[in-house]
Design a protein around this motif. Sequence first.
Motif, PDB file in Angstrom:
ATOM      1  N   PRO A  37      23.854  54.829 -26.456  1.00  0.00           N
ATOM      2  CA  PRO A  37      23.098  56.042 -26.099  1.00  0.00           C
ATOM      3  C   PRO A  37      21.817  56.223 -26.913  1.00  0.00           C
ATOM      4  N   ILE A  38      21.873  55.904 -28.210  1.00  0.00           N
ATOM      5  CA  ILE A  38      20.675  56.070 -29.051  1.00  0.00           C
ATOM      6  C   ILE A  38      19.580  55.093 -28.617  1.00  0.00           C
ATOM      7  N   PHE A  39      19.977  53.856 -28.292  1.00  0.00           N
ATOM      8  CA  PHE A  39      18.984  52.896 -27.785  1.00  0.00           C
ATOM      9  C   PHE A  39      18.391  53.390 -26.462  1.00  0.00           C
ATOM     10  N   ALA A  40      19.247  53.955 -25.594  1.00  0.00           N
ATOM     11  CA  ALA A  40      18.759  54.471 -24.298  1.00  0.00           C
ATOM     12  C   ALA A  40      17.750  55.598 -24.520  1.00  0.00           C
ATOM     13  N   ILE A  41      18.071  56.500 -25.454  1.00  0.00           N
ATOM     14  CA  ILE A  41      17.156  57.617 -25.763  1.00  0.00           C
ATOM     15  C   ILE A  41      15.860  57.065 -26.367  1.00  0.00           C
ATOM     16  N   ALA A  42      16.005  56.077 -27.285  1.00  0.00           N
ATOM     17  CA  ALA A  42      14.828  55.503 -27.955  1.00  0.00           C
ATOM     18  C   ALA A  42      13.892  54.837 -26.949  1.00  0.00           C
ATOM     19  N   VAL A  43      14.463  54.060 -26.020  1.00  0.00           N
ATOM     20  CA  VAL A  43      13.637  53.373 -25.010  1.00  0.00           C
ATOM     21  C   VAL A  43      12.926  54.397 -24.137  1.00  0.00           C
ATOM     22  N   SER A  44      13.672  55.437 -23.689  1.00  0.00           N
ATOM     23  CA  SER A  44      13.027  56.429 -22.814  1.00  0.00           C
ATOM     24  C   SER A  44      11.931  57.195 -23.561  1.00  0.00           C
ATOM     25  N   ILE A  45      12.125  57.444 -24.862  1.00  0.00           N
ATOM     26  CA  ILE A  45      11.079  58.121 -25.649  1.00  0.00           C
ATOM     27  C   ILE A  45       9.836  57.229 -25.746  1.00  0.00           C
ATOM     28  N   PHE A  46      10.053  55.951 -26.082  1.00  0.00           N
ATOM     29  CA  PHE A  46       8.912  55.042 -26.275  1.00  0.00           C
ATOM     30  C   PHE A  46       8.113  54.877 -24.984  1.00  0.00           C
ATOM     31  N   VAL A  47       8.836  54.613 -23.882  1.00  0.00           N
ATOM     32  CA  VAL A  47       8.149  54.373 -22.599  1.00  0.00           C
ATOM     33  C   VAL A  47       7.421  55.630 -22.139  1.00  0.00           C
ATOM     34  N   SER A  48       8.127  56.771 -22.139  1.00  0.00           N
ATOM     35  CA  SER A  48       7.508  57.994 -21.613  1.00  0.00           C
ATOM     36  C   SER A  48       6.352  58.472 -22.494  1.00  0.00           C
ATOM     37  N   PHE A  49       6.463  58.300 -23.814  1.00  0.00           N
ATOM     38  CA  PHE A  49       5.353  58.716 -24.693  1.00  0.00           C
ATOM     39  C   PHE A  49       4.159  57.786 -24.504  1.00  0.00           C
ATOM     40  N   SER A  50       4.420  56.481 -24.367  1.00  0.00           N
ATOM     41  CA  SER A  50       3.322  55.516 -24.177  1.00  0.00           C
ATOM     42  C   SER A  50       2.561  55.814 -22.889  1.00  0.00           C
ATOM     43  N   LEU A  51       3.287  56.238 -21.849  1.00  0.00           N
ATOM     44  CA  LEU A  51       2.657  56.474 -20.548  1.00  0.00           C
ATOM     45  C   LEU A  51       1.961  57.829 -20.468  1.00  0.00           C
ATOM     46  N   ALA A  52       2.618  58.880 -20.971  1.00  0.00           N
ATOM     47  CA  ALA A  52       2.054  60.228 -20.756  1.00  0.00           C
ATOM     48  C   ALA A  52       2.244  61.164 -21.942  1.00  0.00           C
ATOM     49  N   ALA A  53       2.237  60.614 -23.152  1.00  0.00           N
ATOM     50  CA  ALA A  53       2.322  61.425 -24.385  1.00  0.00           C
ATOM     51  C   ALA A  53       3.523  62.381 -24.366  1.00  0.00           C
TER      52      ALA A  53
END
Length: 762
Positions: free
Chosen positions: A458-474
């Motif tokens: 779950p932590i990896f899933a949250i980390a990936v979604s944070i990284f991708v979504s922040f990279s795309l749209a802050a």
Amino acid sequence: MGAAILSGLLTEILIPVAAVVGIAFALVQWLLVSKVRLSPEKPAGSRDGVSDYLIEEEEGLNDHNVVVKCAEIQSAISEGATSFLFTEYQYVGIFMVAFAVLIFLFLGSVEGFSTKAQPCTYSKDKYCKPALANAGFSTISFLLGAITSLVSGFLGMKIATYANARTTLEARKGVGKAFITAFRSGAVMGFLLAANGLLVLYIAINLFKLYYGDDWEGLFESITGYGLGGSSMALFGRVGGGIYTKAADVGADLVGKVERNIPEDDPRNPAVIADNVGDNVGDIAGMGSDLFGSYAESSCAALVVASISSFGVNHDFTAMCYPLLISSIGIIVCLITTLFATDFCEIKVVKEIEPALKRQLIISTALMTIGIAIISWIALPSTFTIFSFGEQKKVKNWELFFCVAIGLWAGLVIGFVTEYFTSNAYSPVQDVADSCRTGAATNVIFGLALGYKSVIIPIFAIAVSIFVSFSLAAMYGIAVAALGMLSTIATGLAIDAYGPISDNAGGIAEMAGMSHRIRERTDALDAAGNTTAAIGKGFAIGSAALVSLALFGAFVSRAAISTVDVLTPKVFIGLIVGAMLPYWFSAMTMKSVGSAALKMVEEVRRQFNTIPGIMEGTARPDYATCVKISTDASIKEMIPPGALVMLTPLIVGTFFGVETLSGVLAGSLVSGVQIAISASNTGGAWDNAKKYIEAGASEHARSLGPKGSDPHKAAVIGDTIGDPLKDTSGPSLNILIKLMAVESLVFAPFFATHGGLLFKIF
């Protein structure tokens, strides 16, 4: 930049229509549940000469006394739950009014209660409405959020107590009928909550717009109070309800099952009514308020960031309402998904229950992905800018689609990982059950290890979604990713509420003296419900992590902090104190359950020892005293943990300033998520390990049983330890991390202007 395909007028129609459709669908489901009668009279009409009322599978079950007993037990549970919630709401109401006054005073004092227009925070060349107006409207939206949250919890409890005995009676006709009744009842709650949350927020935005006009910055800043109101009520609902339910559960299990060797939910157990009431006030009312809070906060976080991006600057109402449009399409998607469980795919045997519930998650996620793609295409301009820490970042509409979609799919991953670690169909729980051979100590060791291990994916899933979504749209990307995770909230809640309803149905079957086969059916429904409840908690914790990070970003922007530097002492002390808060909070809630359970155990023992005829079934136990113990304990004990969460941001922000507060928020988020996931999954695994032994469905399970054997007693002890972890501390922690973040955002103007008093003095 290009305009959106969807016009502003269509947007204004689409959102309320989706909400009304959700409410109408909930009412239809409720009407279908209400067709199951709770009276022994046969209906006048019949079909094909056969009464539709008691189509029995077994002889001897058309005993009208059973129906009367079920109705009596249901009435007792409903009365207990209603009286507890009214008592709780009286205390919470006082807090609500006091905190509303506090919001008004703190925010009004930012510009010395001036009624003059002020330069805007982000566009200094423009003038915005006075700080006093923001204080007033923030207070109103706080009260709106708080009342909606309380109503959501109360309606959920009413529906659950209405449906529990009906599920029991339907179990006589087969497991499929009982499943549909329980699931429909859960759907009533899910759709009412999702639709009400959306409708109230949408109406509030439109009413506030009448005053604010073109000042969207001020408008959406004041709307954040809605999220604060929702989550502050959820905190008291979760903690108070959690203490209530677990005090009764632990007391009933330790004396009844371990000492007296009587079955779960046996009517001879004095704590049995309190235990069943607890399922409704903790798992239903508390959870309803909790998920409403998450939904309100993620919407508010997205709206605040959007209001200072090109959507808000250009007054593009359709693009501005993108978060609300996601929720609207979510209601429609969940409506279609629900029909798969209730109408399209009928359940005939026990082993189809869990796959049917899992199918709900998969279907809703797949359909929602298509829904998000359509909304992103028609509601957003092809390119636009998003505010990112003082700069405007250029974003394309397909990038925003990926942000929402990754949040949605991360939620599914968290759900399935949670299921793997908490369902007795897989090896982790079976290993925990196997460890009961050598006693309770090894069971506890295995259970704790399972909980810690279940945090990894779950932590990896949250980390990936944070990284991708922040990279795309802050930060806006993270806010809509959280919204993506919660977009199928109606289905998630239906699955979640189904568990406690089935649990209550099993308790009523036992208390009404119904046959063993009916208890087997309700137990099967309950075991599937246990796993889905764990999945629901996984969703709530994952979305809370994303929501609080989005709120943290909005707070940092609003408080005019350029960077949060961990190497500065101000931030680092905040970080380390923030990381400690979830432990302090958990200690308070665990000890509250422990001390309340202690009183319950003593009372249950006293009744068994002093009231002659209880064990023989000739004397009626004093249920009311046990209900009173749980009520008094939870009301008294919910105040200190609530005060800790609500006062920490105020004290830190006022005396230590925004930089230290940003450290506290980051620290509590990082440690809180880990503890919440491990606590929920450990407790869920211990519970299902016990049920695995009791069911005896496999050769391995039968070698550990039957009920009353030494391994079973060890499993009951593990389950009892896990109760406060999975139903009090774990679920309450996700409220802690997001509530502190949203509170900091609401009070950010005050902290930025007057905060850090101690550092100013020295």
